[in-house]
Structures are given as structure tokens and as C-alpha cells.
Design an enzyme around this catalytic site. Structure first.
Site, PDB file in Angstrom:
ATOM      1  N   ASP A 191       0.853  -1.191   0.000  1.00 28.85           N
ATOM      2  CA  ASP A 191       0.000   0.000   0.000  1.00 28.85           C
ATOM      3  C   ASP A 191       0.887   1.239   0.000  1.00 28.85           C
ATOM      4  O   ASP A 191       1.358   1.691   1.039  1.00 28.85           O
ATOM      5  CB  ASP A 191      -0.919   0.005   1.221  1.00 28.85           C
ATOM      6  CG  ASP A 191      -1.934   1.148   1.184  1.00 28.85           C
ATOM      7  OD1 ASP A 191      -1.776   2.058   0.352  1.00 28.85           O
ATOM      8  OD2 ASP A 191      -2.873   1.120   1.990  1.00 28.85           O
ATOM      9  N   GLY A 214      -4.507   2.063   8.122  1.00 30.32           N
ATOM     10  CA  GLY A 214      -5.526   1.410   8.930  1.00 30.32           C
ATOM     11  C   GLY A 214      -5.335  -0.094   8.991  1.00 30.32           C
ATOM     12  O   GLY A 214      -5.539  -0.718  10.034  1.00 30.32           O
TER      13      GLY A 214
END
Length: 298
Positions: A191, A214
Site C-alpha cells: 500500500d 488502517g
């Protein structure tokens, strides 16, 4: 109000090969230490992947290829917020291998000024064809509503459960301070959103410094639940669901507060200690075996 045709949003499969190095890198990214040899040393007799590594395949070309513009006329990727994540393990995740991941838009809700989209992904073992994991990724799309159509889906009960903590003290608490470099390390698993590394980009998004992924907090919390209720056994995790309620800054301390709701269900919430704010809410882990009966340790 009409119903959307989501059949044209189905894509894949996309291939992702991962090595023991990738497995170790992910473990380090969610805070494993050198003492946790099972996850950071390929020579350990029980070397294994943390089950939440299964959230990573969708970030290798899959999510970026989902044609959200086909169902959201006002779609703007810069306005996307990751709202919830549900992961269900269908088979043990090997320490290395190749997975084939397909995706489809499962649900779309018009919220007026915004929209909620749920993307379902399925990851299979490339060699056997066995389904290893399924993810449901819920995103909140600011400014994308008002299109007048929506599509609801029949979802797994665990994916939509409210998971309200009981009115009593937690049955277990695990506290862990993240590293100042946690996001810089975690992003190497796939990510690469600049929000987590670039101070200028973080400032544009309204933060005074980059924030932690997250899903990094998600992985840390899963590790805490397995440690407290399953003796660290990675195969004990059947599913995990959480809502991303607040951001975390790298270097802050995470405290996961856990309540055993049934022999195989643990409700939890993860708190940022320094700001006394909840980062993960509406969260629970379903265990494959009753709590305390797992076979392995971290």
C-alpha cells in the site's frame, strides 16, 4: 430508485507471488519483534505467515483496476476513505506461494452527498485452486452520491455485526507502542499511498504528519487477539472485522481491549493511548477453535 448492474465490475484474477521475505516483511510491518521467531525467521521449525497477510493481495493491481467509475458517475479516488475491513480465512495461508485474486463490487449505497461501496475479493492458491481468503473492503466515497441508484447485497453476518463491547472490564488487554517508522515499513507490503509517507501529501489531507495505514493497525490488533485468546496460533483466526474510526500516528501506543463474547468470538476495540481515542471499533475476531484451545504459540 433503480438497482445497479454490478456484473461488469468483476475483474481478475490477478497473480501475486510472495516469498518468505515478503511474509517476514509484513510481520515486521505490523510490529513483530525478533523474539517472535515464528514470524520473522524462515529457519524456525514452525515458520508461518500471519493470517492478516491475506489483506495484501488486493493491493497488488486488484483494487486499482476495479471500474468504480462504471457505478459512480462522480467517482474521485482522492475522495476515498477506507471505512471497514472484513477478512475471512478459508484455508491456512502458506508462508510463501502464489495467489490468484479476483474482485467485484458487492454493494453500492447512495448516501446523498457521499456513497458507500463494498468490494469483495477472493484469493485462491494458484497451484490447487483452493480458496484461501475472502476480503470485504468498505469505502466511503465523499462527493460521489446523488446518482439515485443502489444495490444491496446479502453479506456474511460477521461482516456486518455491530460488535458492541459488553458493559464490563475487558477480559484481556494488550498494549504495544508502534515505531516512528512503522508506516514507512508497512507500506513496502503493497500500500504505497503517499498519505503514509509524504508530509506534504498528509498536510493536504488535513494531518500535520503522515498517518499509519488502517490495515497496519488491523494487523496489530489481530496479533493481539491471537496472543490473548489463541496462544498465538495463526490458524486459529477464522475471520476478523473492524471499522476504522480514527487515524493513528506512527510512534503512538495501541491498546487492544478484548471481551470474550462466546467460546469462538472475541469482541475488541483498539485505542490510541496518547490521545485516548478509538482507532478500531465495531470489531471482532471469530476463532476456528474455542478460545484457549489453539495449538501453537508466538
Amino acid at each position: 430508485m433503480g438497482e445497479l448492474d454490478l456484473s461488469k465490475t468483476e475483474i481478475g484474477p490477478f497473480s501475486w507471488s510472495y516469498s518468505e521475505r515478503d511474509t517476514i516483511l509484513y510481520a515486521l510491518g505490523v510490529g513483530c519483534h525478533r523474539e517472535e521467531q515464528r514470524y520473522v525467521f524462515e529457519g524456525h521449525s514452525d515458520f508461518a505467515a500471519l493470517p492478516t497477510l491475506a489483506v495484501i493481495p488486493p493491493y497488488h493491481d486488484v483494487l486499482a483496476s476495479v471500474p468504480l467509475q462504471d457505478v459512480l458517475p462522480k467517482y474521485n479516488p482522492a475522495m476515498l476513505l477506507h471505512g471497514e475491513q472484513y477478512l475471512e480465512m478459508k484455508a491456512p495461508l502458506k508462508a510463501s506461494g502464489r495467489l490468484l485474486t479476483s474482485a467485484r463490487v458487492l454493494e453500492v449505497q447512495d448516501k446523498g452527498k457521499a456513497a458507500v461501496v463494498v468490494i469483495h475479493t477472493t484469493s485462491k492458491c494458484a497451484d490447487s485452486g483452493e480458496v484461501v481468503a475472502e476480503n470485504e473492503i468498505t469505502s466511503f466515497m465523499r462527493g460521489a452520491g446523488g446518482f439515485g441508484q443502489q444495490r444491496r447485497a446479502q453479506r456474511q453476518p460477521a461482516a456486518v455485526a455491530p460488535n458492541k463491547p459488553p458493559q464490563r472490564k475487558p477480559d484481556a488487554v494488550v498494549e504495544e507502542r508502534t515505531s516512528e517508522d512503522q508506516a514507512a515499513l508497512y507500506r513496502l507490503s503493497g500500500d504505497y499511498n503517499p498519505l503514509h509517507i509524504d508530509p506534504e501529501f498528509a498536510g493536504i489531507a488535513g494531518f500535520d504528519r503522515p498517518i499509519l495505514h488502517g490495515l497496519c493497525t488491523f494487523g496489530i490488533a489481530a496479533k493481539h487477539v491471537l496472543k490473548a485468546f489463541a496462544q498465538g496460533d495463526p490458524e486459529a483466526l477464522k475471520s476478523i472485522k473492524a471499522r476504522f474510526a480514527k487515524h493513528v500516528f506512527p510512534g503512538e501506543t495501541l491498546r487492544t481491549e478484548m471481551w470474550q463474547d462466546s467460546p469462538t468470538k472475541v469482541i475488541f476495540q483498539t485505542r490510541v493511548v496518547e490521545r485516548d481515542e478509538l482507532a478500531l471499533t465495531f470489531a471482532a475476531v471469530e476463532l476456528a477453535t474455542p478460545a484457549g484451545q489453539a495449538k501453537s504459540r508466538l
